[in-house]
Design a protein around this motif. Structure first.
Motif, short mmCIF file in Angstrom:
data_model
loop_
_atom_site.label_atom_id
_atom_site.label_comp_id
_atom_site.label_asym_id
_atom_site.label_seq_id
_atom_site.Cartn_x
_atom_site.Cartn_y
_atom_site.Cartn_z
N UNK A 182 0.84 -1.19 0.00
CA UNK A 182 0.00 0.00 0.00
C UNK A 182 0.88 1.24 0.00
N UNK A 183 0.69 2.10 -0.99
CA UNK A 183 1.43 3.37 -1.04
C UNK A 183 0.71 4.35 -1.94
N UNK A 184 0.99 5.63 -1.70
CA UNK A 184 0.39 6.69 -2.51
C UNK A 184 1.42 7.78 -2.73
N UNK A 185 1.29 8.49 -3.86
CA UNK A 185 2.25 9.52 -4.23
C UNK A 185 1.58 10.90 -4.24
N UNK A 186 2.36 11.90 -3.86
CA UNK A 186 1.92 13.29 -3.91
C UNK A 186 3.01 14.10 -4.61
N UNK A 187 2.62 15.00 -5.49
CA UNK A 187 3.57 15.90 -6.15
C UNK A 187 3.54 17.24 -5.41
N UNK A 188 4.71 17.71 -4.98
CA UNK A 188 4.82 18.96 -4.24
C UNK A 188 5.76 19.91 -4.97
N UNK A 189 5.55 21.20 -4.76
CA UNK A 189 6.36 22.21 -5.43
C UNK A 189 6.37 23.48 -4.58
N UNK A 190 7.55 24.05 -4.37
CA UNK A 190 7.67 25.25 -3.54
C UNK A 190 6.97 26.45 -4.16
N UNK A 191 7.11 26.58 -5.48
CA UNK A 191 6.49 27.68 -6.21
C UNK A 191 6.49 27.33 -7.69
N UNK A 192 5.64 27.95 -8.50
CA UNK A 192 5.62 27.64 -9.94
C UNK A 192 7.01 27.81 -10.56
N UNK A 193 7.42 26.81 -11.30
CA UNK A 193 8.72 26.87 -11.96
C UNK A 193 9.86 26.26 -11.18
N UNK A 194 9.66 26.01 -9.88
CA UNK A 194 10.71 25.39 -9.08
C UNK A 194 10.65 23.87 -9.26
#
Length: 206
Positions: A182-194
């Motif tokens: 069991x696992x799930x992924x999340x996409x994270x980003x500090x700010x647009x373009x980073x």
């Protein structure tokens, strides 16, 4: 294998990066992203949590807001020196210098493992994820933050020549091969373009 997936090269790299790491890191991995990831891991106040690739202690600091039982491990003595300056004198965290592929802990020693900004340097990610599965109690959680693969094929080839970048399909393959069900992924980003981070939360089979 990327240049920095060699452990000796990575240690030299962090010898110099450790001097400015805390100033550079917020542009890629900031407190808001850390807080979201800690919420997904959701450690209980009495959980024993291992921070693998703890670096200068940025994630460690956030984890201490949720539990008092945090242990940090890193292969870079220079990064650990910075972490020790923050926490060592107060005995808030026990630090270890060690290899993520050969964790110096007994089976089922922790309730959860956290690792951010480390997987990209592992020569064998699947072997390391198996180690995480080994040291976490059945039903416990593992959270890994790594660099999401660039969408540009040209930049992707350049990035892969330096260190590991991977997408959700590759993350599925690695976690499945390591024995997680069991696992799930999340996409994270500090700010647009980073640069984007891919954050995976997995559960150790019971």
């Amino acid at each position: 294998m990327g240049v920095l997936e060699d452990k000796a090269r990575a240690r030299v790299f962090y010898k110099y990066l450790s001097r400015v790491y805390d100033e550079i890191n917020p542009f890629i991995w900031n407190e808001s992203m850390r807080a979201d990831a800690i919420d997904w891991l959701d450690p209980a106040p009495d959980d024993r949590v291992l921070d693998v690739g703890c670096g200068t202690g940025f994630a460690t600091e956030g984890l201490l807001e949720r539990t008092d039982n945090v242990h940090g491990l890193d292969q870079s003595s220079h990064q650990l020196e910075r972490a020790w300056e923050k926490f060592g004198k107060t005995d808030q965290v026990r630090f270890y210098r060690g290899d993520a592929e050969r964790l110096p802990f007994a089976d089922d020693a922790f309730d959860a493992v956290w690792s951010s900004g480390s997987i990209e340097y592992w020569p064998d990610p699947v072997a390391t994820l198996r180690e995480f599965c080994r040291v976490v109690k059945p039903g416990g959680s593992v959270l890994v933050v790594g660099p999401d693969a660039p969408t540009s094929s040209v930049f992707g080839r350049v990035a892969d020549a330096i260190m590991l970048f991977y997408d959700e399909d590759e993350a599925d393959r690695m976690f499945d091969a390591a024995g997680f069900e069991e696992f799930e992924h999340h996409i994270q980003q500090a700010r647009p373009g980073s640069p984007r981070a891919i954050t995976t939360v997995a559960h150790v089979p019971e």
